[in-house]
Scaffold this motif. Structure first.
Motif, mmCIF file in Angstrom:
data_model
loop_
_atom_site.group_PDB
_atom_site.id
_atom_site.type_symbol
_atom_site.label_atom_id
_atom_site.label_comp_id
_atom_site.label_asym_id
_atom_site.label_seq_id
_atom_site.Cartn_x
_atom_site.Cartn_y
_atom_site.Cartn_z
ATOM 1 N N PHE A 28 -48.278 18.911 44.968
ATOM 2 C CA PHE A 28 -49.344 17.840 43.871
ATOM 3 C C PHE A 28 -49.359 16.994 44.202
ATOM 4 O O PHE A 28 -50.320 15.876 44.642
ATOM 5 N N GLU A 29 -47.975 16.320 44.254
ATOM 6 C CA GLU A 29 -47.219 14.626 44.336
ATOM 7 C C GLU A 29 -47.954 13.889 45.833
ATOM 8 O O GLU A 29 -48.373 12.795 45.590
ATOM 9 N N ASP A 30 -47.571 14.885 46.148
ATOM 10 C CA ASP A 30 -48.477 13.965 47.727
ATOM 11 C C ASP A 30 -50.151 14.005 47.467
ATOM 12 O O ASP A 30 -50.074 13.165 48.078
ATOM 13 N N LEU A 31 -50.629 14.610 46.212
ATOM 14 C CA LEU A 31 -52.343 14.972 46.689
ATOM 15 C C LEU A 31 -52.122 13.342 46.009
ATOM 16 O O LEU A 31 -53.352 12.688 46.501
ATOM 17 N N GLU A 32 -51.403 13.510 45.165
ATOM 18 C CA GLU A 32 -52.030 12.261 43.878
ATOM 19 C C GLU A 32 -51.504 10.705 44.407
ATOM 20 O O GLU A 32 -51.930 9.637 44.123
ATOM 21 N N ARG A 33 -50.135 10.872 45.403
ATOM 22 C CA ARG A 33 -50.276 9.811 46.078
ATOM 23 C C ARG A 33 -51.814 9.265 47.420
ATOM 24 O O ARG A 33 -51.815 8.184 47.668
#
Length: 420
Positions: free
Chosen positions: A170-175
């Motif tokens: 999910f943190e990569d989608l946030e990025r």
């Protein structure tokens, strides 16, 4: 649960299972010797409920008896037939009845939703999908980009696992949203990935997309009837799904569609319209201008195929009797047992790529087998196990809680162990 690796333990779990009698409500395929196969492929095509034939036969009888008058005089009148499915379907996907409709097929519904909710501008036009989305989803969003005169190489953003990993973070989608969010018009994510079995955090994804001004939709092909997506609470703008996998409605059966209630009275949304989405009071007065129904019903196009809907209704009635919370609870236990037994093989060639956290998966486990090819899957089939192979090296196994049991899971792992 404290699992044990024995047939006796599996059978004891089945004896205590409050849903055990639902297994008898389904038809299992058999081999040429008449022996029942171990069916672990509900993620591809669910088994037929025994009542399906009865439900379809009722409509055939009414067609024979009433002809066209069956639209109003059938035991289950055809004009409002889709409404007989709405309540049970809404419970399964966690929506209000007004937000749900059974219609068309999945990719058709996806296109209809993108007509309404993908509204590109010169500066905000990109679509995000997970990199290993089901091919039909990727084809659909690419064709929408092309329809609007955009190049998919520029307009399509892939949410990818990191190098050497199988799952999306999910943190990569946030990025991605932090750097390109002002260019993103739509996040269109599969709720549960067909290949890995990973279930995504739908509410967090929706909040992220809306925070950056994008629309958010989900493909529940591998989610409906498997996980509880809580669509209304999630706040997604739309969702689509098929009904022939975990919802057991038969090959190629109709799909479903969710439109959040905040859009239900917005007649300014563009849409491809058809007469079944028109005001029911004036639908048969052919000279009225299009007056869309409120809610998801307003996206209907044509009067639906009743025989397909009868099959869906048969399965949804089984779900209603079982209670979806009970179905989901058993699913977590069954899949946990499968995971436990696979780990117990202590085989370094086997890797479960599906998330270990039960909140991040449904009932499917994707088993990666090092140096394997489809010959392994063929041997499993010959050993009486119906599962699913996905290139290059993954066996998808999905113990569906309505009709699979702990003994199925135990027996599958014994046969896999023997073949390995």
């Amino acid at each position: 649960m404290q699992y044990q690796n024995s047939l006796q333990y599996a059978q004891s779990c089945d004896a205590k299972d409050s849903l055990k009698h639902f297994r008898d409500k389904f038809l299992f395929p058999k081999n040429s010797a008449g022996e029942q196969l171990i069916y672990l492929c509900g993620n591809s095509l669910g088994l037929q409920p025994k009542r399906t034939q009865e439900y379809i036969q009722q409509e055939l009888n009414d067609w024979a008896k009433h002809g066209v008058e069956g639209h109003t005089d059938a035991e289950n009148p055809w004009l409002p037939y889709h409404e007989f499915l709405t309540q049970n379907m809404a419970v399964i996907v966690g929506a209000k009845p007004s937000e749900v409709v059974i219609m068309n097929t999945l990719t058709t519904n996806l296109h209809l939703m993108m007509v309404s909710f993908y509204k590109p501008t010169k500066t905000r036009y990109k679509i995000i999908v997970e990199s290993d989305a089901f091919p039909s989803d990727k084809y659909a969003v690419e064709s929408q980009l092309k329809f609007h005169g955009l190049d998919p190489k520029d307009g399509l953003i892939l949410w990818k696992p990191r190098q050497g990993e199988e799952l999306c973070r999910f943190e990569d989608l946030e990025r991605i949203m932090a750097t390109q969010g002002d260019e993103v018009a739509l996040l269109m994510i599969g709720s549960t990935n067909y290949y890995t079995g990973q279930s995504f955090p739908l509410k967090k994804i929706t909040q992220l997309g809306h925070k950056h001004g994008a629309m958010v939709g989900f493909d529940l092909a591998h989610g409906a009837g498997n996980i509880q997506p809580n669509l209304h609470d999630t706040g997604a703008d739309f969702a689509v799904w098929c009904s022939y996998k975990y919802l057991n409605s038969g090959p190629g059966s109709l799909g479903g569609c969710f439109v959040h209630e905040r859009h239900e009275k917005n007649n300014d949304l563009p849409r491809f319209a058809g007469w079944w989405g028109h005001n029911k009071q004036t639908r048969f007065n052919m000279r009225h201008e299009f007056d869309p129904l409120e809610g998801a019903e307003g996206w209907q196009l044509s009067n639906p195929p009743i025989l397909s809907m009868a099959a869906i209704r048969a399965s949804l009635d089984v779900f209603a009797e079982a209670g979806f919370e009970n179905v989901r609870s058993k699913s977590e236990k069954l899949t946990g047992y499968l995971e436990y037994l696979l780990d117990g093989l202590n085989n370094e060639n086997i890797n479960i790529i599906t998330p270990r956290n039960k909140e991040d998966r449904g009932c499917q486990l994707s088993i990666q087998v090092k140096n394997a090819d489809k010959a392994l899957h063929t041997k499993l089939t010959q050993a009486g196990v119906i599962s699913d192979w996905r290139e290059p090296d993954v066996i998808r196994v999905a113990p569906a809680p309505l009709y699979n049991n702990f003994e199925d899971v135990w027996e599958f792992v014994q046969r896999l162990k023997k073949i390995l």
